[in-house]
Write a protein that holds these residues in place. Structure first.
Motif, mmCIF file in Angstrom:
data_model
loop_
_atom_site.group_PDB
_atom_site.id
_atom_site.type_symbol
_atom_site.label_atom_id
_atom_site.label_comp_id
_atom_site.label_asym_id
_atom_site.label_seq_id
_atom_site.Cartn_x
_atom_site.Cartn_y
_atom_site.Cartn_z
ATOM 1 N N ASN A 136 0.773 -1.092 -0.010
ATOM 2 C CA ASN A 136 0.197 0.039 -0.106
ATOM 3 C C ASN A 136 0.701 1.183 0.015
ATOM 4 O OD1 ASN A 136 -2.514 -1.002 -0.428
ATOM 5 N ND2 ASN A 136 -2.744 -1.649 1.939
ATOM 6 N N LEU A 137 2.147 1.152 0.085
ATOM 7 C CA LEU A 137 2.963 2.209 -0.014
ATOM 8 C C LEU A 137 2.855 2.901 -1.573
ATOM 9 C CD1 LEU A 137 6.683 1.128 1.209
ATOM 10 C CD2 LEU A 137 5.133 2.808 2.055
ATOM 11 N N GLY A 138 2.234 2.074 -2.419
ATOM 12 C CA GLY A 138 1.960 2.616 -3.765
ATOM 13 C C GLY A 138 0.599 2.856 -3.911
ATOM 14 N N GLY A 139 -0.171 2.475 -2.765
ATOM 15 C CA GLY A 139 -1.758 2.494 -3.084
ATOM 16 C C GLY A 139 -2.463 1.222 -3.863
ATOM 17 N N THR A 140 -1.799 0.200 -3.640
ATOM 18 C CA THR A 140 -2.420 -1.061 -4.537
ATOM 19 C C THR A 140 -3.967 -1.340 -3.940
ATOM 20 O OG1 THR A 140 -0.090 -2.069 -4.389
ATOM 21 C CG2 THR A 140 -1.941 -3.394 -4.835
ATOM 22 N N TYR A 141 -4.217 -1.208 -2.684
ATOM 23 C CA TYR A 141 -5.516 -1.724 -2.253
ATOM 24 C C TYR A 141 -5.973 -0.424 -1.545
ATOM 25 C CZ TYR A 141 -3.757 -6.498 -3.417
ATOM 26 O OH TYR A 141 -3.232 -7.424 -4.071
ATOM 27 N N ILE A 166 -5.500 -7.512 8.250
ATOM 28 C CA ILE A 166 -6.387 -7.277 7.320
ATOM 29 C C ILE A 166 -6.497 -5.575 7.315
ATOM 30 C CG2 ILE A 166 -9.012 -7.417 7.075
ATOM 31 C CD1 ILE A 166 -8.585 -10.205 8.590
ATOM 32 N N GLY A 167 -6.407 -4.857 8.273
ATOM 33 C CA GLY A 167 -6.392 -3.525 8.133
ATOM 34 C C GLY A 167 -5.140 -3.047 7.460
ATOM 35 N N ALA A 168 -4.302 -3.393 7.623
ATOM 36 C CA ALA A 168 -3.097 -2.942 6.921
ATOM 37 C C ALA A 168 -3.339 -3.253 5.214
ATOM 38 C CB ALA A 168 -1.731 -3.706 7.239
ATOM 39 N N TRP A 169 -3.871 -4.210 4.836
ATOM 40 C CA TRP A 169 -4.245 -4.739 3.355
ATOM 41 C C TRP A 169 -5.395 -3.725 2.917
ATOM 42 C CZ3 TRP A 169 -2.173 -8.345 -0.186
ATOM 43 C CH2 TRP A 169 -1.124 -9.123 0.277
ATOM 44 N N PHE A 170 -6.384 -3.494 3.712
ATOM 45 C CA PHE A 170 -7.545 -2.945 3.077
ATOM 46 C C PHE A 170 -7.898 -1.607 3.604
ATOM 47 C CE2 PHE A 170 -8.275 -7.421 2.326
ATOM 48 C CZ PHE A 170 -7.820 -7.688 1.078
ATOM 49 N N GLY A 171 -7.260 -1.352 4.603
ATOM 50 C CA GLY A 171 -7.490 0.057 5.249
ATOM 51 C C GLY A 171 -8.395 0.062 6.204
ATOM 52 N N TRP A 172 -8.479 1.195 7.023
ATOM 53 C CA TRP A 172 -9.427 1.085 8.425
ATOM 54 C C TRP A 172 -10.767 1.055 7.940
ATOM 55 C CZ3 TRP A 172 -13.074 5.105 8.529
ATOM 56 C CH2 TRP A 172 -12.686 6.101 7.940
ATOM 57 N N GLN A 173 -11.187 1.554 6.831
ATOM 58 C CA GLN A 173 -12.491 1.635 6.326
ATOM 59 C C GLN A 173 -13.192 0.248 6.175
ATOM 60 O OE1 GLN A 173 -9.894 2.894 4.970
ATOM 61 N NE2 GLN A 173 -10.201 5.018 4.102
ATOM 62 N N MET A 174 -12.529 -0.955 5.787
ATOM 63 C CA MET A 174 -12.852 -2.135 5.927
ATOM 64 C C MET A 174 -13.061 -3.147 7.374
ATOM 65 S SD MET A 174 -13.788 -2.903 2.742
ATOM 66 C CE MET A 174 -13.790 -1.797 1.604
ATOM 67 N N LEU A 175 -12.537 -2.158 8.235
ATOM 68 C CA LEU A 175 -12.560 -3.056 9.455
ATOM 69 C C LEU A 175 -14.094 -3.287 10.107
ATOM 70 C CD1 LEU A 175 -9.396 -1.534 11.440
ATOM 71 C CD2 LEU A 175 -9.713 -3.768 10.376
ATOM 72 N N PRO A 176 -14.921 -2.320 10.122
ATOM 73 C CA PRO A 176 -16.344 -2.399 10.626
ATOM 74 C C PRO A 176 -16.949 -3.487 9.734
ATOM 75 C CG PRO A 176 -15.859 -0.303 10.532
ATOM 76 C CD PRO A 176 -14.679 -0.871 9.846
ATOM 77 N N LEU A 177 -16.941 -3.499 8.428
ATOM 78 C CA LEU A 177 -17.519 -4.644 7.797
ATOM 79 C C LEU A 177 -16.700 -6.057 7.942
ATOM 80 C CD1 LEU A 177 -19.284 -5.356 5.382
ATOM 81 C CD2 LEU A 177 -17.342 -5.244 4.017
ATOM 82 N N THR A 178 -15.598 -5.955 8.152
ATOM 83 C CA THR A 178 -14.897 -7.263 8.463
ATOM 84 C C THR A 178 -15.289 -7.709 9.915
ATOM 85 O OG1 THR A 178 -12.787 -6.716 7.251
ATOM 86 C CG2 THR A 178 -12.502 -8.519 8.663
ATOM 87 N N ILE A 179 -15.414 -6.883 10.911
ATOM 88 C CA ILE A 179 -15.680 -7.407 12.151
ATOM 89 C C ILE A 179 -17.244 -7.897 12.184
ATOM 90 C CG2 ILE A 179 -16.214 -6.475 14.625
ATOM 91 C CD1 ILE A 179 -13.433 -5.053 14.299
ATOM 92 N N LEU A 180 -18.105 -7.144 11.521
ATOM 93 C CA LEU A 180 -19.575 -7.582 11.383
ATOM 94 C C LEU A 180 -19.942 -8.956 10.658
ATOM 95 C CD1 LEU A 180 -22.200 -6.530 11.822
ATOM 96 C CD2 LEU A 180 -22.531 -5.378 9.722
ATOM 97 N N ILE A 181 -19.187 -9.058 9.747
ATOM 98 C CA ILE A 181 -19.236 -10.256 8.889
ATOM 99 C C ILE A 181 -18.702 -11.450 9.770
ATOM 100 C CG2 ILE A 181 -18.734 -11.722 6.789
ATOM 101 C CD1 ILE A 181 -18.784 -9.012 5.311
ATOM 102 N N SER A 182 -17.489 -11.314 10.086
ATOM 103 C CA SER A 182 -16.884 -12.451 11.026
ATOM 104 C C SER A 182 -17.747 -12.813 12.323
ATOM 105 C CB SER A 182 -15.579 -12.156 11.158
ATOM 106 O OG SER A 182 -15.354 -10.905 12.331
#
Length: 174
Positions: A58-63, A107-123
């Motif tokens: 993500n240094l280059g903004g991959t995800y 997971i947060g490092a790969w997809f950013g903080w914005q995906m954490l609520p969704l990830t926690i909710l689904i899991s």
């Protein structure tokens, strides 16, 4: 499972560095799922390099952008760390292992903080349904631990493929 997910990745992302990274991520999620189911451990030898690779990609903004990735790593760790300590203070028991904190940080490092609520909710939803089913149908004892890593891994793969769409729909409901 690996083959189907690899095919979906290449179909969705094409021949790119994002595909290579996504393949590594998904393969790590599969490995971590089965290790956690067998041993109830998420090894640092997989979770910590996964975190660092996510940040580096993500240094280059991959995800996501690097700022979101760093906040995601810290937020992922602290979210489950806080739940762990709240549960321990309330019950005197440990409710989850430190590997879960590290996996959510990755997971947060790969997809950013914005995906954490969704990830926690689904899991959490999938984990609750499976846990209740195990107790009711398989006579799984309430005091027998159920690994949480597989549910985090499943939610992370969903976030990889459909996270942005699900987040938009989820936030649209609010």
């Amino acid at each position: 499972m690996s083959g189907v997910l690899a095919g979906l990745i290449v179909w969705k992302l094409g021949a790119s560095w994002a595909s290579v990274g996504a393949l590594l991520f998904v393969w790590a999620m599969i490995v971590l799922t089965f290790i956690d189911l067998d041993t109830q451990l998420l090894p640092d030898s997989i979770t910590l390099p996964l975190l660092w690779v996510g940040l580096l990609l993500n240094l280059g903004g991959t995800y996501t952008d690097i700022r979101s990735a760093v906040i995601g790593a810290a937020g992922g760790y602290l979210a489950l760390w806080s739940v762990y300590w709240a549960f321990k203070l309330a019950t005197g028991k440990e409710g989850m292992g430190y590997g879960d904190f590290k996996l959510l940080a990755a997971i947060g490092a790969w997809f950013g903080w914005q995906m954490l609520p969704l990830t926690i909710l689904i899991s959490s939803m999938v984990g609750a349904v499976v846990g209740i089913a195990l107790i009711v149908f398989a006579r799984h004892g309430r005091n027998m631990p159920i690994p949480f890593g597989p549910y985090l891994a499943c939610a992370a793969v969903i976030a990889l493929f459909w996270g942005k769409t699900l987040n938009q729909q989820y936030l649209g409901l609010l």
